[in-house]
Write a protein that holds these residues in place. Structure first.
Motif, short mmCIF file in Angstrom:
data_model
loop_
_atom_site.label_atom_id
_atom_site.label_comp_id
_atom_site.label_asym_id
_atom_site.label_seq_id
_atom_site.Cartn_x
_atom_site.Cartn_y
_atom_site.Cartn_z
N ASP A 239 0.86 -1.18 0.00
CA ASP A 239 0.00 0.00 0.00
C ASP A 239 0.90 1.24 0.00
O ASP A 239 1.59 1.54 0.98
CB ASP A 239 -0.89 -0.03 1.25
N ALA A 240 0.91 1.99 -1.10
CA ALA A 240 1.84 3.11 -1.26
C ALA A 240 1.64 4.18 -0.19
O ALA A 240 2.61 4.78 0.29
CB ALA A 240 1.71 3.70 -2.65
N VAL A 241 0.39 4.44 0.17
CA VAL A 241 0.12 5.47 1.18
C VAL A 241 0.69 5.04 2.53
O VAL A 241 1.35 5.82 3.22
CB VAL A 241 -1.40 5.73 1.28
N ILE A 242 0.43 3.81 2.90
CA ILE A 242 0.92 3.31 4.19
C ILE A 242 2.44 3.20 4.16
O ILE A 242 3.12 3.49 5.15
CB ILE A 242 0.28 1.95 4.53
N ALA A 243 3.02 2.79 3.03
CA ALA A 243 4.47 2.71 2.92
C ALA A 243 5.11 4.08 3.14
O ALA A 243 6.14 4.20 3.80
CB ALA A 243 4.87 2.15 1.56
N ARG A 244 4.49 5.14 2.59
CA ARG A 244 5.00 6.50 2.79
C ARG A 244 4.93 6.88 4.27
O ARG A 244 5.85 7.51 4.81
CB ARG A 244 4.20 7.49 1.95
N CYS A 245 3.87 6.46 4.91
CA CYS A 245 3.73 6.73 6.35
C CYS A 245 4.79 5.97 7.15
O CYS A 245 5.32 6.49 8.15
CB CYS A 245 2.33 6.35 6.82
N GLN A 246 5.09 4.74 6.74
CA GLN A 246 6.14 3.98 7.42
C GLN A 246 7.48 4.69 7.33
O GLN A 246 8.23 4.73 8.31
CB GLN A 246 6.26 2.58 6.79
N VAL A 247 7.80 5.19 6.16
CA VAL A 247 9.06 5.91 5.99
C VAL A 247 9.12 7.12 6.92
O VAL A 247 10.14 7.38 7.58
CB VAL A 247 9.24 6.34 4.52
N TRP A 248 8.01 7.86 7.00
CA TRP A 248 8.00 9.06 7.83
C TRP A 248 8.14 8.70 9.31
O TRP A 248 8.95 9.29 10.02
CB TRP A 248 6.69 9.84 7.62
N VAL A 249 7.37 7.74 9.77
CA VAL A 249 7.37 7.44 11.20
C VAL A 249 8.68 6.79 11.64
O VAL A 249 9.07 6.89 12.81
CB VAL A 249 6.16 6.56 11.58
N ALA A 250 9.40 6.14 10.72
CA ALA A 250 10.70 5.57 11.07
C ALA A 250 11.68 6.65 11.49
O ALA A 250 12.60 6.39 12.27
CB ALA A 250 11.27 4.80 9.88
N GLU A 251 11.48 7.89 11.03
CA GLU A 251 12.36 9.00 11.38
C GLU A 251 11.76 9.91 12.46
O GLU A 251 12.49 10.70 13.07
CB GLU A 251 12.65 9.84 10.12
N HIS A 252 10.46 9.82 12.69
CA HIS A 252 9.79 10.79 13.57
C HIS A 252 8.98 10.12 14.69
O HIS A 252 8.11 10.76 15.28
CB HIS A 252 8.84 11.67 12.74
N TYR A 253 9.28 8.86 15.01
CA TYR A 253 8.49 8.14 16.00
C TYR A 253 8.53 8.78 17.38
O TYR A 253 7.65 8.57 18.20
CB TYR A 253 8.93 6.68 16.09
N ALA A 254 9.58 9.54 17.68
CA ALA A 254 9.73 10.13 19.01
C ALA A 254 8.95 11.43 19.17
O ALA A 254 8.87 11.98 20.27
CB ALA A 254 11.20 10.38 19.32
N GLU A 255 8.36 11.93 18.09
CA GLU A 255 7.62 13.19 18.17
C GLU A 255 6.29 13.00 18.91
O GLU A 255 5.73 11.90 18.91
CB GLU A 255 7.35 13.72 16.76
N PRO A 256 5.78 14.06 19.53
CA PRO A 256 4.48 13.97 20.19
C PRO A 256 3.36 13.69 19.18
O PRO A 256 3.42 14.16 18.04
CB PRO A 256 4.31 15.35 20.84
#
Length: 349
Positions: free
Chosen positions: A228-245
């Protein structure tokens, strides 16, 4: 480490067991390859290329009736960075003089060309027979230590040590008895291709901590990228920003989907709810920090996104099966031990 896989030969003879021979082969094959399959759904690169060598290439019956099919004869075996000698499954008082003359000559010749030699358990006796352990520290299976010391008085036997690196350039490696061949394989992986690869092999294969269960090693098989391209893009983002509020709210905005639709598609794609996924990423980063540093638990909790260190510790224990402090004591020690191996590289690498 170059692009060419490390070449590892495993010596085979009738008085050994399949568990050691094929067990070491499996761990070497695992290096680099299996972590990718577990975490990304596809094999990683081949980092070590093991092969079996014996006097001949015909099928060889070894202990317990198992049959082994060597890849090469001793005379025609390829160059090797490392040669491994499995255990000699004989009584400690059994005479060895002359019994392994071709194997000992082969080991001596390989050592003379700069190859690292590693022996599991009583396999150290072959190194001693070859004269390679004279004036060196050594270890072997506890039942053979006295025999090793008596037959080879110039060898400085260390019966209490589970792993010994000895000789010029520390090119003679010996592990003690039982399943210490696993420790030996991990040491060789760390020394030849890196500590992190050895840690990955330990986690995938549950080495040395079988009584804990699989949880401490479960490094997110579900984080692999999805179709799922949308979810894959979200995975990429959260891999770098998981510590954000409020990362889940940010993911919903990034997806451009209604919240309910996003959560449904995320679970369908990854098998996890978005918040569960974020927690898993945070805990994996916390594991890495616990293994590699001595920062306080509170600081690690804050670094990965938890303001409440108590909540972090409870979540960690529930998901991993150990408290953060217990995890650090167990796996930090392993990493430190392997780091010592990783600081000594295989010759020419």
């Amino acid at each position: 480490m170059g692009d060419t896989p490390i070449s590892v030969g495993i010596l085979v003879f009738p008085e050994t067991t399949a568990s050691v021979v094929y067990g070491m082969l499996d761990l070497f094959r695992s290096a680099g390859r299996d972590w990718g399959m577990v975490t990304e759904g596809r094999p990683g690169p081949e980092l070590i290329r093991p092969w079996l060598a014996a006097r001949g290439t015909q099928a060889l019956e070894i202990c317990n009736g198992a049959r082994i099919f060597p890849d090469h004869s001793l005379a025609d075996s390829p160059p090797a960075d490392i040669i491994c000698v499995p255990e000699v499954n004989l009584p400690p008082d059994a005479p060895l003089a002359g019994r392994y003359a071709p194997e000992i000559a082969w080991l001596r010749a390989r050592h003379d060309t700069g190859t690292l030699l590693a022996a599991a358990c009583s396999g150290a006796m072959l190194l001693a027979e070859a004269g390679l352990l004279d004036d060196c520290e050594a270890t072997t299976h506890w039942a053979w230590c006295e025999t090793l010391a008596e037959r080879f008085p110039r060898v400085r036997v260390q019966p209490r040590r589970a792993l010994v690196a000895s000789g010029a350039g520390q090119r003679l490696i010996m592990a003690g008895g039982g399943t210490s061949w696993m420790d030996l394989a991990l040491y060789l992986i760390a020394r030849s291709v890196g500590v992190e690869v050895a840690m990955q092999v330990a986690r995938v294969n549950l080495i040395d901590w079988h009584h804990i269960g699989q949880q401490p090693f479960a490094r997110l098989a579900c984080t692999r990228q999805v179709e799922d391209a949308v979810i894959a893009r979200c995975q990429v983002w959260v891999a770098e920003h998981y510590a954000e509020p409020n990362p889940v709210s940010a993911l919903v905005r990034l997806s451009g989907l209604p919240e309910r639709t996003f959560k449904r598609r995320f679970r369908q794609a990854t098998g996890m709810a978005p918040l569960e996924y974020v927690h898993a990423l945070r805990l994996e980063e916390a594991k890495q920090m616990l293994e590699t540093g001595d920062a306080p638990i509170e600081a690690i909790a804050n670094e990965v996104g938890y303001e409440d260190a108590g909540y972090f510790s409870r979540l960690f224990r529930r998901q991993v099966g150990l408290t953060p402090g217990q995890y650090r004591r167990r796996f930090g020690v392993l990493r430190q031990a392997l780091a010592g191996a990783g600081s000594v590289r295989v010759a020419g690498r």
